[in-house]
Scaffold this motif. Structure first.
Motif, PDB file in Angstrom:
ATOM      1  N   ARG A   1      40.910  53.787  32.806  1.00 48.91           N
ATOM      2  CA  ARG A   1      41.260  55.170  32.500  1.00 48.91           C
ATOM      3  C   ARG A   1      42.862  55.190  32.218  1.00 48.91           C
ATOM      4  NH1 ARG A   1      37.816  59.957  32.503  1.00 48.91           N
ATOM      5  NH2 ARG A   1      39.850  60.966  31.904  1.00 48.91           N
ATOM      6  N   ARG A   2      43.613  54.461  32.980  1.00 48.55           N
ATOM      7  CA  ARG A   2      44.970  54.262  33.119  1.00 48.55           C
ATOM      8  C   ARG A   2      45.352  53.668  31.696  1.00 48.55           C
ATOM      9  NH1 ARG A   2      45.076  52.750  38.938  1.00 48.55           N
ATOM     10  NH2 ARG A   2      45.231  50.457  38.122  1.00 48.55           N
ATOM     11  N   ILE A   3      44.510  52.825  31.233  1.00 48.72           N
ATOM     12  CA  ILE A   3      44.754  52.358  29.929  1.00 48.72           C
ATOM     13  C   ILE A   3      44.325  52.974  28.807  1.00 48.72           C
ATOM     14  CG2 ILE A   3      44.358  50.237  28.562  1.00 48.72           C
ATOM     15  CD1 ILE A   3      44.203  48.661  31.175  1.00 48.72           C
ATOM     16  N   ILE A   4      43.300  53.676  28.931  1.00 46.56           N
ATOM     17  CA  ILE A   4      42.723  54.455  27.963  1.00 46.56           C
ATOM     18  C   ILE A   4      43.365  56.058  27.656  1.00 46.56           C
ATOM     19  CG2 ILE A   4      40.505  55.827  27.192  1.00 46.56           C
ATOM     20  CD1 ILE A   4      38.943  53.292  28.453  1.00 46.56           C
ATOM     21  N   ASP A   5      43.570  56.565  28.683  1.00 48.22           N
ATOM     22  CA  ASP A   5      44.046  57.968  28.528  1.00 48.22           C
ATOM     23  C   ASP A   5      45.208  58.345  27.591  1.00 48.22           C
ATOM     24  OD1 ASP A   5      41.747  58.485  30.110  1.00 48.22           O
ATOM     25  OD2 ASP A   5      43.054  59.175  31.769  1.00 48.22           O
ATOM     26  N   PRO A   6      46.119  57.241  27.644  1.00 47.76           N
ATOM     27  CA  PRO A   6      47.630  57.590  26.798  1.00 47.76           C
ATOM     28  C   PRO A   6      46.988  57.699  25.425  1.00 47.76           C
ATOM     29  CG  PRO A   6      47.870  55.970  28.682  1.00 47.76           C
ATOM     30  CD  PRO A   6      46.759  56.288  28.586  1.00 47.76           C
ATOM     31  N   ALA A   7      46.018  57.087  24.844  1.00 50.94           N
ATOM     32  CA  ALA A   7      45.740  56.973  23.547  1.00 50.94           C
ATOM     33  C   ALA A   7      45.055  58.418  23.041  1.00 50.94           C
ATOM     34  CB  ALA A   7      44.551  56.006  23.253  1.00 50.94           C
ATOM     35  N   PHE A   8      44.749  59.244  24.064  1.00 50.69           N
ATOM     36  CA  PHE A   8      44.044  60.390  23.540  1.00 50.69           C
ATOM     37  C   PHE A   8      44.795  61.779  24.076  1.00 50.69           C
ATOM     38  CE2 PHE A   8      40.754  57.397  23.643  1.00 50.69           C
ATOM     39  CZ  PHE A   8      39.636  57.861  22.685  1.00 50.69           C
ATOM     40  N   GLU A   9      46.371  61.388  24.136  1.00 55.33           N
ATOM     41  CA  GLU A   9      47.171  62.627  24.728  1.00 55.33           C
ATOM     42  C   GLU A   9      47.342  63.233  23.305  1.00 55.33           C
ATOM     43  OE1 GLU A   9      50.184  60.336  26.152  1.00 55.33           O
ATOM     44  OE2 GLU A   9      49.273  59.952  28.286  1.00 55.33           O
ATOM     45  N   GLY A  10      47.957  64.715  23.751  1.00 56.00           N
ATOM     46  CA  GLY A  10      48.133  65.697  22.524  1.00 56.00           C
ATOM     47  C   GLY A  10      48.816  64.970  21.452  1.00 56.00           C
ATOM     48  N   GLY A  11      49.766  64.348  21.408  1.00 52.72           N
ATOM     49  CA  GLY A  11      50.622  63.862  20.403  1.00 52.72           C
ATOM     50  C   GLY A  11      49.704  62.707  19.613  1.00 52.72           C
ATOM     51  N   ARG A  12      49.034  62.166  20.106  1.00 49.26           N
ATOM     52  CA  ARG A  12      48.122  61.200  19.561  1.00 49.26           C
ATOM     53  C   ARG A  12      47.066  61.778  18.749  1.00 49.26           C
ATOM     54  NH1 ARG A  12      49.902  56.110  18.770  1.00 49.26           N
ATOM     55  NH2 ARG A  12      47.860  55.684  18.135  1.00 49.26           N
ATOM     56  N   LEU A  13      46.453  63.019  19.455  1.00 45.48           N
ATOM     57  CA  LEU A  13      45.697  63.675  18.599  1.00 45.48           C
ATOM     58  C   LEU A  13      46.038  64.064  17.286  1.00 45.48           C
ATOM     59  CD1 LEU A  13      43.619  65.776  21.105  1.00 45.48           C
ATOM     60  CD2 LEU A  13      42.846  63.764  19.832  1.00 45.48           C
ATOM     61  N   ARG A  14      47.262  64.598  17.170  1.00 46.12           N
ATOM     62  CA  ARG A  14      48.247  65.073  16.123  1.00 46.12           C
ATOM     63  C   ARG A  14      48.187  63.843  15.412  1.00 46.12           C
ATOM     64  NH1 ARG A  14      51.521  69.156  14.686  1.00 46.12           N
ATOM     65  NH2 ARG A  14      51.386  69.694  16.745  1.00 46.12           N
ATOM     66  N   GLU A  15      48.385  62.495  15.482  1.00 48.72           N
ATOM     67  CA  GLU A  15      48.339  61.550  14.609  1.00 48.72           C
ATOM     68  C   GLU A  15      47.041  61.113  13.956  1.00 48.72           C
ATOM     69  OE1 GLU A  15      50.194  58.247  16.861  1.00 48.72           O
ATOM     70  OE2 GLU A  15      51.921  59.655  17.357  1.00 48.72           O
ATOM     71  N   THR A  16      46.131  61.435  14.772  1.00 48.17           N
ATOM     72  CA  THR A  16      44.769  61.147  14.085  1.00 48.17           C
ATOM     73  C   THR A  16      44.031  62.011  13.300  1.00 48.17           C
ATOM     74  OG1 THR A  16      43.505  62.127  15.950  1.00 48.17           O
ATOM     75  CG2 THR A  16      44.143  59.888  16.355  1.00 48.17           C
ATOM     76  N   PHE A  17      44.787  63.285  13.208  1.00 39.92           N
ATOM     77  CA  PHE A  17      44.201  64.459  12.440  1.00 39.92           C
ATOM     78  C   PHE A  17      43.917  64.090  10.812  1.00 39.92           C
ATOM     79  CE2 PHE A  17      44.391  68.502  10.111  1.00 39.92           C
ATOM     80  CZ  PHE A  17      43.422  69.024  10.692  1.00 39.92           C
ATOM     81  N   PRO A  18      45.112  63.533  10.254  1.00 36.27           N
ATOM     82  CA  PRO A  18      44.679  63.212   8.692  1.00 36.27           C
ATOM     83  C   PRO A  18      43.444  62.251   8.616  1.00 36.27           C
ATOM     84  CG  PRO A  18      47.150  62.901   9.341  1.00 36.27           C
ATOM     85  CD  PRO A  18      46.291  63.045  10.867  1.00 36.27           C
TER      86      PRO A  18
END
Length: 459
Positions: A103-120
């Motif tokens: 979880r320490r490795i995975i969780d940062p990928a799904f933080e709010g800022g990353r969600l914005r980057e995946t939106f397109p």
């Protein structure tokens, strides 16, 4: 007075059955195997010759297990028996220090800022889903197939920057469709403790499908690892996860470890979203007044901008209510590692603690109108209270699904985009019957009729 419309749910079984009958019912469908009393019980005990199970619906007990002392109630190995061939040592199955490291490795990928980057990428997948539905305008469509296609497209675009039409992505999708229909939630080892050397009695083709899926995922992860080493990898979720070091140990995922994680991302991110979207669209056909509200909101507020999602409040509440009535993962199982006393009953070490969103979300002593469809409930005092204490489509506490925020953005976006373009209506076919495979699906699919919205064509 006309009786209220109630979304379908399985008929509860008779209260008294033998263990053999219960195991058979459980393997056929975990939902209809349950007695009606579980929709009003705070706790229920189930005994086998090998162990005891306790299903708990009481909010303070759920809080103890999921939020206050999660380490004392790890994931049950009885569940992992059935999923291990596909998921290996993924974050969904592990416990203790291994799970915490993952979880320490995975969780940062799904933080709010990353969600914005995946939106397109989500937006492109949603557009593609709407485009594929054009072939069914004015006719009937089995909508589960298309929500599966759309959710898989989202996963591949956000994780590996490839569309579902990519050769390997398409093959993974095809194999997974077969796998999810052949694999029950629980293997026979959930009921009978088997020695490690004894076969696990998987259904025909299940192990072979799992091996093929993992082989295809290995191709994608190996290629990405090479791109990372060459400095040419795209900045997507796979690259983010594979280049993140554990802040405690400094380790990164190996290719083999990443295969395990991609397998659960596909299961959790594709299978669950597909289930939730299909049931939401069925509910929209059953409740056209809510469908029109979602369509009108989308016509005004939907745009290729991450901030627009926060304005789709009606679609959010509709999707949230669909997750209440049809939680994709209907039951979760923990194992007791310390002697406990719940509701004046001794809960011995090794007991199975069953947490059931399916029953909790329809609990007659917690929710107002528990079997009814009412997205407005979340604005009431009862709805707000139940959201805190009796709502867990993504689990809760430290083991809450790391992609919960991702799923809510994806579900609301695809739902809004489809209903902005199409009106969905019921067909003359029988109502879909919920059954549990890997997730809550319809026994014979969910069939809807698609009619284009004229206003949408002008938008």
């Amino acid at each position: 007075m006309t009786a209220p419309i109630l979304p379908p749910k399985p008929k509860a079984r008779a209260e008294k059955v033998t263990l053999r009958q219960y195991v058979r019912l459980f393997r056929e469908d975990i939902l209809s195997a349950q007695p009606a009393k579980l929709y009003r019980a705070w706790m229920a005990e189930f005994r086998t010759p090998f162990f005891r199970s306790f299903l708990i619906n009481q909010p303070d007990l759920l809080k103890t297990v999921l939020k206050e002392r999660p380490d004392d109630f790890p994931k049950s190995g009885r569940i992992s028996e059935g999923l291990r061939p596909l998921l290996g040592q993924s974050v969904f199955l592990t416990n203790g220090d291994t799970w915490k490291r993952q979880r320490r490795i995975i969780d940062p990928a799904f933080e709010g800022g990353r969600l914005r980057e995946t939106f397109p990428a989500m937006w492109e997948a949603s557009q593609a889903a709407v485009k594929r539905l054009e072939a069914f305008e004015g006719g009937e469509v089995e909508i589960e197939e298309h929500t599966s296609h759309a959710a898989a497209d989202v996963i591949f675009r956000t994780l590996f920057s490839i569309p579902i039409e990519h050769e390997i992505a398409a093959e993974v999708f095809h194999e997974f469709r077969a796998y999810q229909r052949s694999q029950p939630i629980l293997n026979v080892a959930a009921f009978i403790p088997l020695p490690r050397w004894m076969p696990r009695f998987f259904r025909s083709g299940t192990r072979a499908s799992a091996a093929k899926i993992r082989g295809l995922i290995t191709q994608l992860t190996s290629k990405r690892m090479a791109e990372i080493e060459a400095g040419s990898a795209p900045d997507d979720l796979a690259t983010k996860i594979m280049t993140t070091s554990d802040p405690v140990t400094g380790e990164r995922f190996s290719t083999e470890e990443m295969v395990d994680q991609v397998a659960i991302f596909f299961l959790a991110g594709h299978e669950t979203s597909a289930s939730a979207l299909a049931w939401t669209l069925y509910l929209m056909a059953q409740f056209p007044e809510w469908q029109d509200k979602v369509a009108q909101e989308a016509a005004i507020g939907l745009s290729n901008d991450f901030s627009a999602v926060s304005k789709l409040r009606i679609a959010r509440d509709v999707f949230r209510e669909a997750l209440r009535l049809y939680p994709p993962v209907p039951m979760m199982v923990r194992e007791n590692t310390c002697p406990e006393k719940f509701r004046e009953r001794d809960v011995n070490v090794g007991s199975q603690i069953v947490l059931s969103p399916w029953h909790l979300h329809r609990h007659e002593r917690l929710w107002d109108n528990p079997d009814g469809f009412d997205p407005a409930r979340f604005g009431t005092e009862n709805g707000k209270s139940c959201l805190r204490d009796a709502y867990m489509p993504f689990s809760a506490g430290s083991r809450v699904c790391t992609g919960a925020g991702f799923a809510m953005v994806e579900g609301v976006l695809i739902l809004s985009m489809i209903l902005r373009r199409y009106r969905v209506t019921l067909t003359n076919r029988p109502a879909p019957e919920p059954v549990a495979h890997l997730t809550v699906r319809a026994k014979d699919g969910i069939w809807l009729r698609l009619e284009p919205r004229d206003a949408a064509r002008n938008g």
